[in-house]
Scaffold this active site. Structure first.
Site, PDB file in Angstrom:
ATOM      1  N   GLU A 182      -8.704  -1.401  -5.548  1.00 54.38           N
ATOM      2  CA  GLU A 182      -9.690  -1.576  -4.472  1.00 54.38           C
ATOM      3  C   GLU A 182     -10.521  -0.318  -4.252  1.00 54.38           C
ATOM      4  OE1 GLU A 182      -9.542  -2.907   0.199  1.00 54.38           O
ATOM      5  OE2 GLU A 182      -8.332  -4.007  -1.249  1.00 54.38           O
ATOM      6  N   ASP A 206      -5.719  -4.357  -2.473  1.00 62.69           N
ATOM      7  CA  ASP A 206      -4.728  -4.354  -1.398  1.00 62.69           C
ATOM      8  C   ASP A 206      -4.028  -5.703  -1.289  1.00 62.69           C
ATOM      9  OD1 ASP A 206      -5.232  -1.767  -0.801  1.00 62.69           O
ATOM     10  OD2 ASP A 206      -6.096  -2.122   1.177  1.00 62.69           O
ATOM     11  N   TYR A 225       2.394   0.140   3.786  1.00 62.39           N
ATOM     12  CA  TYR A 225       1.126  -0.558   4.005  1.00 62.39           C
ATOM     13  C   TYR A 225       0.904  -0.828   5.499  1.00 62.39           C
ATOM     14  CZ  TYR A 225      -2.595  -3.980   3.163  1.00 62.39           C
ATOM     15  OH  TYR A 225      -3.794  -4.655   3.155  1.00 62.39           O
TER      16      TYR A 225
END
Length: 752
Positions: free
Chosen positions: A9, A107, A321
């Site tokens: 990403e 992601d 995350y």
């Protein structure tokens, strides 16, 4: 030799992935290449849904007759010039003959899936795809993820939900915004931006503002006394009069009568209750609870907290995350808990708490581990890897500290308090006293809270450290007084309280069945709520005043005019979020959802067309011009005494100032006294950082009026000096110039 293309990403993630794949990698323009792998990347969203005029040139003009716009198939375009360059790199790699397989390493979530799906489609790629699913950017986590790649087909439902969300927001936002803007173009400057997420969020803020404006303060009185237990002057304590459970007294006369009745009198301790209360550690952080705590403790905006958490995950690799809505861990993570505590315990600040966790024979997991409450990602915790903190910024360090202490605290025992409640009766009037003592710090010791801070309630009084008291003892009234108070309006939302309202938006829904359906959803998602708040500020609907989020007149008028339209209701977006989850789980068909969206857009256009057709909002009149006396009227770009019909004297205050639109109230204050008494918030420096400053109205040598920052310290990031050192000359000069100009104008008039 065939190669595998890995698409990340962001460039930084691509470089990290190269560390765990066989190399060496050669750096090229926009990608990295080794014998077996090529790594390239997006830069966030490279591709987006096309604007309406990409489907038909007639849509360049905004006309009600062309609405609703519902494309049969959505077109994709590259976002901007910067994106075009990298998109061409990605496309070339996807079309290489030696590339046989593609790994989606964006992601791990709905938005990452959308980024990949759009660029893959725009590039016209057809090659087989596998999914890299990461919750941590440590070396071990990345190696494990590459060893357990998931087939791309498994992501089809997640991609369907992502596309549905994107297309639904386009259809509703585009059509509602165009319809409202067409009908209100004579009343508002610029577009009237509407959307299925931002509009109900705005409604929450504006309704609170309406409550504040409608609030009428009412006086009330409290009576406080200081007592001394008989025989020992050192045993003093305070009490507050209560009539039953109510400490408020409605009249000054009644309060004065109580004061007179107990003054100098000796009463008796008629009730003394001692209880023990245990307090469990708070749950682990999800993104919303982290943002709320950071706003409460440090004043961070939701976006600022998310940015720090993302850096800690992506760049520093010390947190997992962050874009998660779970506050739990999965059972397969249990073996990692103690090693993770060992890593954070290497830092002196956390060593004692970490040693406690690692020394436990049996970890208390019942409030930590719950597979059923973990979706795509588990709670935010430190990573199971060495932590290097020397390059962390102040923001990053604060957010890191919050997550680490929360992680360690959840494995500590409960905090234990002794609560004492005392009632002292004097001449039949009852005074209540509260005492609270922290006996066992438990999890609070992780935060260094070895004593409970005193709680001071506006009406109930403060918690006290009490001396030893006994029921039946006499208590002498040493001092008694009445305190005049006024009721206060509801508090404006902060980022913290608004995030809570968005998360729990189902509570604002009247329908019981729908409210039950929404208990696990809300307005937006944890990953999008910060952007929603900033969007409302960017379009001029909301302003920041310190930590408070204040609805502007434009924001208030938009919600007033929509008049309870479904777009303003949290039930609409909550229902859609649930349906998107069902699409992701395979419990609902994407086409059915999109058909309903098209129907809603059609209905919305019709309602707005009819409701707003003849609406005209008069421009604000700020009163007489300080130079010529003619009324100053708000226009699209400023506040001036001239119009097409009458040029006036040329006096004007332009609305735009350092990235902020000056509201009517600020312009009125500048006109009246030449400066603002308080600092104005929401200005942006060249780097985009916010600052606040006072404003002053000044006249140039050429005779033109302008608004300037009144303090020399009104620079981005600078702190103001003490109040007595703030220069007053600019404000005084502005005020004197206005008065002088007005006197000259009066002297020159025929009436003089």
């Amino acid at each position: 030799m065939s190669k595998t293309l890995v698409i990340a990403e962001k460039p930084s993630v691509g470089r990290d992935l190269a560390r765990v794949l066989p190399g060496p990698f050669k750096k090229e323009e926009g990608y990295l290449e080794a014998d077996n792998h090529i790594i390239t990347w997006a830069v966030g969203h490279l591709v987006q849904l096309a604007e309406p005029d990409e489907y038909d040139a007639k849509f360049k003009k905004w006309r009600m007759a062309d609405l609703p716009i519902v494309p049969p198939k959505f077109k994709l375009i590259v976002r901007d010039e910067r994106s075009k360059k990298q998109m061409s790199v990605v496309t070339r790699q996807l079309k290489r003959d030696d590339v046989d397989n593609v790994i989606n390493a964006c992601d791990a979530g709905r938005e990452g899936e959308l980024i990949f799906a759009y660029l893959f489609e725009k590039a016209g790629a057809k090659k087989p795809v596998q999914r890299l699913w990461l919750s941590s950017m440590t070396m071990d986590a990345m190696k494990e993820a590459f060893a357990t790649l998931r087939p791309g087909e498994e992501m089809a439902k997640l991609e369907a939900a992502a596309r549905s969300r994107s297309e639904a927001d386009w259809i509703v936002g585009m059509n509602a915004t165009r319809a409202a803007t067409i009908r209100l173009r004579s009343s508002f400057d610029g577009a009237v931006s509407l959307g299925r997420v931002q509009t109900p969020t705005l409604a929450i803020i504006t309704r609170r503002e309406e409550e504040i404006r409608a609030f009428v303060p009412e006086p009330y009185w409290l009576v406080d006394a200081k007592f001394a237990a008989e025989g020992q002057d050192t045993r003093q304590y305070e009490g507050r009069f209560h009539a039953g459970a109510n400490p408020r007294i409605t009249t000054a006369e009644e309060a004065a009568a109580i004061v007179e009745a107990v003054k100098g009198q000796t009463g008796e301790i008629t009730k003394l209750e001692k209880t023990t209360r245990k307090e469990k550690a708070p749950l682990l952080y999800d993104l919303t609870s982290l943002q709320r705590d950071a706003n409460t403790r440090f004043g961070f905006s939701a976006r600022r907290t998310l940015a720090a958490a993302q850096r800690l995950y992506e760049e520093h690799k010390v947190l997992t995350y962050p874009r998660t809505n779970s506050r739990y861990l999965t059972s397969d993570m249990v073996p990692e808990i103690k090693p993770t505590a060992e890593h954070v315990g290497a830092q002196r600040d956390y060593k004692v708490a970490a040693d406690y966790v690692t020394s436990m024979d049996l970890l208390p997991l019942e409030r930590v581990v719950n597979n059923e409450k973990v979706g795509d990602h588990h709670a935010i915790i430190p990573t199971n890897s060495p932590h290097k903190l020397d390059k962390l910024s102040d923001d990053d360090r604060r957010v890191y500290d919050m997550v680490v202490r929360r992680f360690l605290a959840v494995f500590h025992p409960e905090a234990v308090f002794h609560n004492t409640r005392v009632e002292t009766t004097v001449a039949e009037y009852v005074f209540r006293t509260r005492g609270k003592v922290l006996i066992e710090a438990g999890w609070r010791g992780v935060y260094g809270e070895l004593q409970e801070s005193e709680r001071d309630d506006e009406d109930e009084g403060r918690d006290q450290q009490l001396p030893k008291l006994e029921k039946g003892e006499a208590a002498e009234t040493r001092k008694v007084e009445s305190l005049e108070k006024v009721t206060k309006p509801p508090r404006r939302y902060t980022d913290a309280s608004l995030l809570g309202a968005m998360e729990g938006a189902g509570k604002l829904v009247d329908d019981e069945e729908l409210r039950e359906q929404m208990k696990d959803s809300g307005i937006g998602t944890p990953a999008t709520r910060a952007a929603i708040i900033e969007r409302l500020i960017d379009v001029g609907y909301v302003e920041r005043d310190g930590r408070a989020l204040v609805a502007t007149e434009k924001g208030l008028n938009v919600i007033r005019l929509l008049d309870n339209h479904p777009l303003t209701s949290p039930s609409l977006t909550g229902d859609w979020e649930q349906r998107l989850d069902k699409i992701e789980q395979g419990a609902e068909e994407r086409q059915k959802f999109m058909d309903d969206i098209a129907g809603f857009a059609t209905q919305t256009v019709q309602v707005l067309d009819e409701k707003l057709k003849d609406v005209r909002i008069p421009r604000a009149n700020l009163g007489p011009c300080p130079v010529c006396g003619q009324d100053i009227i708000e226009n699209r770009k400023g506040y001036s005494c001239w119009s097409r019909e009458d040029p006036g004297c040329g006096f004007v205050i332009w609305k735009a100032k350092a990235g902020k639109q000056l509201p009517v109230a600020v312009a009125k204050e500048l006109i009246a006294v030449g400066r603002t008494a308080k600092q104005i918030t929401g200005f942006k420096g060249r780097s985009g950082r916010n600052f606040r400053a006072r404003l002053a109205l000044q006249q140039s040598e050429e005779g033109k009026w302008r608004v300037e920052f009144d303090e020399a310290w009104a620079k981005e990031g600078a702190k103001p000096p003490d109040a007595e050192t703030v220069p007053e000359t600019a404000a005084d000069a502005a005020k004197q110039a206005i008065e002088a100009a007005a006197q000259q104008d009066a002297a020159a008039s025929p009436a003089a």
